[in-house]
Design a protein around this motif. Structure first.
Motif, PDB file in Angstrom:
ATOM      1  N   CYS A  34       0.876  -1.172   0.018  1.00 47.27           N
ATOM      2  CA  CYS A  34       0.039  -0.013   0.028  1.00 47.27           C
ATOM      3  C   CYS A  34       0.869   1.225  -0.063  1.00 47.27           C
ATOM      4  N   HIS A 109      -9.623   4.842  -4.425  1.00 49.08           N
ATOM      5  CA  HIS A 109      -8.460   4.039  -3.565  1.00 49.08           C
ATOM      6  C   HIS A 109      -9.139   2.978  -2.560  1.00 49.08           C
ATOM      7  N   ASP A 129      -3.710   2.839   3.513  1.00 45.91           N
ATOM      8  CA  ASP A 129      -4.293   3.372   2.208  1.00 45.91           C
ATOM      9  C   ASP A 129      -3.528   3.113   0.966  1.00 45.91           C
ATOM     10  N   LEU A 131      -3.625   3.420  -3.146  1.00 44.93           N
ATOM     11  CA  LEU A 131      -4.142   4.364  -4.284  1.00 44.93           C
ATOM     12  C   LEU A 131      -4.572   3.511  -5.491  1.00 44.93           C
ATOM     13  N   GLU A 132      -4.470   2.261  -5.301  1.00 46.98           N
ATOM     14  CA  GLU A 132      -5.028   1.363  -6.557  1.00 46.98           C
ATOM     15  C   GLU A 132      -6.333   1.086  -5.829  1.00 46.98           C
TER      16      GLU A 132
END
Length: 501
Positions: A34, A109, A129, A131-132
């Motif tokens: 991540c 996300h 978190d 972003l994909e």
């Protein structure tokens, strides 16, 4: 498995909790592929960052009030990991703070969060978190439980270490939620610089004693907040903290205000500050402002533990701890005839120097994060952050007004930025132009004005470059070294020589 073993090895080593926490979030980011990981611990109604990776440096200074952040509230309310899939309407508390999207809303996300608990009570959260859009799996949610347990063990060890250092095991739970008699909340001290760590270590040693303390420092360095913290950590925390600004007292009023007056046929008795602070703490701000006659009575109090009201001979016992502060050099005040030599000898027994903001390195960004979060909540914004240029400007400025000036600068900048973004859901980025620091001068040694030697000027420039690089790369030393074009080990050596480590 290797990741877990590495983290277990860290728990067995004698490391500061901040180092353990930072290693943990870095390992979690690598394990779950991540972009950002946060470890936050609970403090009253808020979550306070202990370690971040993938977020801007100033995020470490923020306090995330749980009820103001729906995603954090959802994590805190669940005993299981909580996943926020792409399209979840609840705003992300890190919008505008993720390193790869500074100042921008996070794109579609994937997010995970898990509550941490000790003794059945919530103690913090861990957040991930990516972003994909479809990064995390059901297997990841199960694996996160293992890392959550490691984080809980680490927080437990941190709690025990803190209790051991403070010598107050039996009082730890009581003081954790204590509020001052003055009606203000127990203050939060923000700072990770070496000078602040040294000061906090000293405060932990002396906060619970009855020894008079002298705090010396420039205006705006936070002396009053330190006094509140000392009082809240002392055995007198349940009793009053009374504050007196000696500068505003006239010669005629000073003695009456401190010691009180007896009852007369015309007037009732007046309880002075000593009487109102009975059992608690008396804070005398700017001690040199007291008249010499009042200083002599204060000296008698320190010598005997007794005082008398103005105009009476009856001696009264004073169960009060005395804290005093000064911006001035007290030795010079004695030479100038503004402070009694014997009182000086009493007060100087345990002096504490409160460092100016310019000596605290990247603490300026932590403090900025705190003030930005307060402004974000005050103005009802989704996110309020600094641009990279603004961060560098804050790190390079000399801050003659110290923390108070920093707060005022960010309060004004928030209002200016708000004028450009009318929508509450906007991510507001404060640019360098809104800070109003265009008149900032390079740091110069005290007493030398703007003139300095070539060697000193070089050191100041190097300090600013290193601080700026560390701020830009979220205190990642390897990344900062690459941006400066030097080896990481050489950067550590340089930072140590410049007093930044």
């Amino acid at each position: 498995m290797n990741t877990v073993l590495s983290l277990l090895s860290d728990l067995l080593m004698d490391l500061p909790v901040t180092i353990r926490a930072q290693r943990l979030v870095q390992q979690v980011r690598e394990r779950f592929f991540c972009d950002a990981v946060g470890l936050l611990q609970i403090d009253g109604e808020a979550l306070v960052p202990l370690a971040f990776v993938g977020l801007s440096r100033e995020a470490m200074g923020r306090r995330f009030v749980i009820e103001q952040h729906p995603r954090l509230a959802a994590v805190m309310a669940s005993s299981d990991p909580v996943r926020f899939v792409p399209g979840d309407p609840r705003p992300d508390p890190y919008d505008g703070l993720v390193a790869e999207y500074l100042g921008q809303p996070l794109p579609v996300h994937d997010c995970l969060g898990i509550r941490l608990s000790l003794d059945g009570a919530p103690c913090g959260v861990m957040t991930l978190d990516a972003l994909e859009g479809r990064t995390f799996t059901e297997k990841d949610m199960a694996s996160l439980q293992t890392f959550a347990r490691l984080a809980q063990i680490m927080l437990r060890m941190s709690q025990l270490e803190q209790d051991s250092r403070s010598f107050r095991l039996l009082r730890a739970k009581h003081t954790a939620s204590n509020t001052l008699q003055t009606g203000t909340e127990r203050p939060v001290l923000i700072g990770q610089s070496p000078v602040m760590e040294t000061l906090l270590q000293e405060l932990e040693l002396v906060s619970d004693s009855d020894l008079p303390l002298l705090l010396v420092g420039e205006a705006g360095t936070g002396k009053k907040q330190l006094v509140q913290w000392i009082h809240s950590e002392s055995r007198r925390a349940d009793n009053p903290l009374v504050h007196v600004n000696c500068v505003v007292l006239s010669d005629a009023l000073a003695e009456m205000e401190l010691f009180g007056t007896p009852e007369t046929a015309q007037e009732p008795a007046y309880a002075g500050c000593l009487e109102r602070a009975q059992g608690g703490t008396l804070f005398l701000e700017e001690i040199c402002g007291l008249p010499l006659t009042t200083q002599s009575k204060l000296l008698w109090l320190l010598q005997t533990g007794h005082y008398s009201r103005l105009g009476e001979t009856q001696q009264r016992a004073a169960d009060v701890r005395l804290l005093v502060s000064s911006q001035r050099d007290l030795a010079q005040a004695v030479r100038d005839g503004q402070l009694l030599p014997d009182l000086y000898d009493r007060l100087i027994a345990y002096p504490l120097r409160v460092p100016p903001l310019r000596d605290r390195g990247s603490d300026v960004l932590l403090l900025a994060g705190r003030f930005l979060e307060l402004n974000r909540a005050r103005h009802g914004l989704q996110s309020l952050r600094l641009s990279e240029q603004a961060q560098r400007a804050l790190a390079a400025y000399s801050w003659p007004g110290n923390i108070k000036e920093l707060k005022h600068v960010l309060d004004r900048a928030a209002i200016r930025a708000l004028g450009q973004h009318r929508k509450p859901e906007a991510i507001v980025t404060i640019d360098v132009d809104w800070l109003g620091l265009e008149t900032a001068q390079p740091l110069s040694p005290k007493g030398q004005g703007t003139a300095m030697s070539l060697r000193r000027a070089t050191e100041v420039f190097q300090q600013q470059m290193v601080q700026s690089a560390l701020a830009q790369h979220q205190h990642n030393w390897s990344a900062a070294a690459r941006s400066l074009g030097i080896d990481t080990s050489n950067l550590h050596k340089l930072a140590k020589r410049l007093g930044l480590k």
